[in-house]
Design a protein around this motif. Structure first.
Motif, mmCIF file in Angstrom:
data_model
loop_
_atom_site.group_PDB
_atom_site.id
_atom_site.type_symbol
_atom_site.label_atom_id
_atom_site.label_comp_id
_atom_site.label_asym_id
_atom_site.label_seq_id
_atom_site.Cartn_x
_atom_site.Cartn_y
_atom_site.Cartn_z
ATOM 1 N N ASN A 80 66.511 23.407 -12.723
ATOM 2 C CA ASN A 80 67.141 24.236 -11.854
ATOM 3 C C ASN A 80 66.071 24.668 -10.654
ATOM 4 N N ARG A 81 64.668 24.145 -10.751
ATOM 5 C CA ARG A 81 63.953 24.712 -9.782
ATOM 6 C C ARG A 81 63.870 23.461 -8.841
ATOM 7 N N ASP A 82 64.134 22.250 -9.136
ATOM 8 C CA ASP A 82 63.567 20.949 -8.518
ATOM 9 C C ASP A 82 64.969 20.252 -8.289
ATOM 10 N N PHE A 83 66.111 20.967 -8.314
ATOM 11 C CA PHE A 83 67.316 19.985 -8.174
ATOM 12 C C PHE A 83 67.563 19.444 -6.901
ATOM 13 N N MET A 84 66.742 19.730 -5.845
ATOM 14 C CA MET A 84 66.888 19.048 -4.633
ATOM 15 C C MET A 84 66.033 17.645 -4.402
ATOM 16 N N ILE A 85 65.127 17.379 -5.736
ATOM 17 C CA ILE A 85 64.515 16.087 -5.294
ATOM 18 C C ILE A 85 65.637 14.940 -5.270
ATOM 19 N N GLY A 86 65.353 14.375 -4.310
ATOM 20 C CA GLY A 86 66.182 13.106 -3.819
ATOM 21 C C GLY A 86 65.847 11.923 -4.220
ATOM 22 N N ARG A 87 66.538 10.647 -3.763
ATOM 23 C CA ARG A 87 66.105 9.352 -3.741
ATOM 24 C C ARG A 87 64.720 9.114 -2.962
ATOM 25 N N ARG A 88 64.447 9.687 -2.169
ATOM 26 C CA ARG A 88 63.287 9.309 -1.302
ATOM 27 C C ARG A 88 61.936 9.628 -2.301
ATOM 28 N N TYR A 89 61.976 10.762 -2.731
ATOM 29 C CA TYR A 89 60.574 11.236 -3.584
ATOM 30 C C TYR A 89 60.983 10.238 -4.954
ATOM 31 N N ALA A 90 62.145 10.172 -5.647
ATOM 32 C CA ALA A 90 62.280 9.193 -6.776
ATOM 33 C C ALA A 90 61.751 8.088 -6.465
ATOM 34 N N LYS A 91 61.855 7.305 -5.417
ATOM 35 C CA LYS A 91 61.372 5.981 -5.031
ATOM 36 C C LYS A 91 59.824 6.169 -4.892
ATOM 37 N N GLN A 92 59.350 7.010 -4.310
ATOM 38 C CA GLN A 92 57.948 7.293 -3.886
ATOM 39 C C GLN A 92 57.208 7.274 -5.622
ATOM 40 N N ALA A 93 57.848 7.906 -6.475
ATOM 41 C CA ALA A 93 57.329 8.070 -7.749
ATOM 42 C C ALA A 93 57.646 7.274 -8.706
ATOM 43 N N ASN A 94 58.429 6.347 -8.215
ATOM 44 C CA ASN A 94 58.929 5.270 -9.066
ATOM 45 C C ASN A 94 59.637 5.750 -10.305
ATOM 46 N N MET A 95 60.615 6.793 -10.164
ATOM 47 C CA MET A 95 61.354 7.474 -11.205
ATOM 48 C C MET A 95 62.953 6.906 -10.801
ATOM 49 N N GLN A 96 63.558 6.916 -11.934
ATOM 50 C CA GLN A 96 65.091 6.813 -11.796
ATOM 51 C C GLN A 96 65.753 8.112 -12.056
ATOM 52 N N LEU A 97 66.592 8.645 -11.172
ATOM 53 C CA LEU A 97 67.458 9.698 -11.316
ATOM 54 C C LEU A 97 68.586 9.397 -12.160
ATOM 55 N N LEU A 98 68.867 10.453 -13.138
ATOM 56 C CA LEU A 98 69.791 10.303 -14.071
ATOM 57 C C LEU A 98 70.929 11.726 -13.882
ATOM 58 N N ALA A 99 72.098 11.416 -14.283
ATOM 59 C CA ALA A 99 73.017 12.526 -14.283
ATOM 60 C C ALA A 99 72.525 13.950 -15.134
ATOM 61 N N GLU A 100 72.998 15.010 -14.964
ATOM 62 C CA GLU A 100 72.753 16.267 -15.475
ATOM 63 C C GLU A 100 72.916 16.095 -17.069
ATOM 64 N N HIS A 101 73.762 15.392 -17.467
ATOM 65 C CA HIS A 101 74.092 15.132 -18.925
ATOM 66 C C HIS A 101 74.203 13.792 -18.890
ATOM 67 N N TYR A 102 73.219 13.272 -19.881
ATOM 68 C CA TYR A 102 72.846 11.616 -19.771
ATOM 69 C C TYR A 102 72.790 11.396 -21.429
ATOM 70 N N LYS A 103 73.734 10.205 -21.896
ATOM 71 C CA LYS A 103 73.821 9.931 -23.024
ATOM 72 C C LYS A 103 72.685 8.690 -23.377
ATOM 73 N N ILE A 104 71.813 8.571 -24.179
ATOM 74 C CA ILE A 104 71.201 7.125 -24.208
ATOM 75 C C ILE A 104 71.283 6.811 -26.033
ATOM 76 N N ASP A 105 70.997 5.482 -25.733
ATOM 77 C CA ASP A 105 70.718 4.939 -27.257
ATOM 78 C C ASP A 105 69.150 4.985 -27.479
ATOM 79 N N LEU A 106 68.911 5.543 -28.468
ATOM 80 C CA LEU A 106 67.377 5.635 -28.874
ATOM 81 C C LEU A 106 67.135 5.247 -30.103
ATOM 82 N N TYR A 107 66.790 4.016 -30.112
ATOM 83 C CA TYR A 107 66.341 3.128 -31.532
ATOM 84 C C TYR A 107 67.612 3.213 -32.548
ATOM 85 N N GLY A 108 68.865 3.223 -31.858
ATOM 86 C CA GLY A 108 70.055 3.187 -32.971
ATOM 87 C C GLY A 108 70.697 4.363 -33.060
ATOM 88 N N GLN A 109 70.268 5.568 -32.473
ATOM 89 C CA GLN A 109 70.799 6.920 -32.356
ATOM 90 C C GLN A 109 71.270 7.309 -31.147
#
Length: 242
Positions: A80-109
């Protein structure tokens, strides 16, 4: 094999010890790490990718180095403080931006991850404000404003938010259990990992007569915490900040 989760560092020039704690964390937590997830509020305030400060650039450099040297992917969910971080900074930091609610498979869970501000439905004033400031059109207009003007707006909002937060009661700032249960059922997950509320801990959840779990990763102030998930364990690790 392990996956790490952090949130709510609220980095700023006013607290260099937290920035140094992050850099120490990135130098230390390198062995057998499959991924690093940052669940929002990495920075105290963010007014646009076109702003460049020594802090922003150094954090991006350290994150990018962590990714490249150790081949560790970094994923980011807006806070809620840095929701304006965009693709430019994400690329600079080598981060991949995800949706606000995101489902992952974590070691089968199946695990649901998020920042956590959408869980606090009792804070009705904030939820109304959130709908406004997350409007894509308004964000576009905001980014078109001069940088210095955006800085003034950003810090005025931040100051007002801090003042209001001091008067809010705990139940308003905390998660709404019904919303936790709803999202876990909706995404068909057994575990929710989030930040925002700054209340590190493990919290049992019952959803349709099934036992589930919610984990708050905690914040970085006098101490810092992170969640470490392996194929056989889920741990909250807490360490002091010098």
């Amino acid at each position: 094999m392990r996956t790490l989760f952090i949130a709510d560092l609220h980095l700023s020039e006013n607290n260099p010890q937290i920035t140094q704690a992050l850099f120490a964390f990135l130098k230390t937590e390198t062995s057998n790490v499959d991924a690093l997830y940052i669940l929002g509020d990495l920075f105290e305030v963010w007014i646009g990718d076109d702003e460049h400060t020594p802090l922003m650039d150094e954090v991006a450099q350290q994150l990018s180095h962590y990714h490249k040297k150790f081949n560790i992917p970094i994923y980011y969910i807006h806070g809620n403080r840095d929701f304006m971080i965009g693709r430019r900074y994400a690329k600079q930091a080598n981060m991949q931006l995800l949706a606000e609610h995101y489902k992952i498979d974590l070691y089968g869970q199946d695990v649901l991850i998020m920042h956590g501000d959408t869980l606090c439905l009792a804070d009705k004033n904030y939820q109304r404000l959130r709908k406004i400031i997350h409007n894509p059109l308004l964000q576009f207009i905001f980014n078109c404003l001069p940088l210095n003007f955006r800085k003034k707006i950003g810090w005025k909002i931040r100051t007002a938010s801090q003042a209001k937060k001091a008067y809010k009661k705990g139940h308003i700032m905390g998660v709404t259990e019904f919303e936790v249960e709803r999202l876990l059922c909706l995404f068909e997950c057994s575990l929710l990992i989030h930040g925002h509320t700054h209340k590190v801990g493990r919290y049992p959840v019952t959803c349709k007569n099934t036992n589930k779990l919610r984990i708050d990763v905690g914040d970085w102030f006098n101490q810092y915490s992170f969640v470490e998930v392996t194929p056989t364990s889920i741990d909250i690790i807490i360490r002091s900040i010098p």
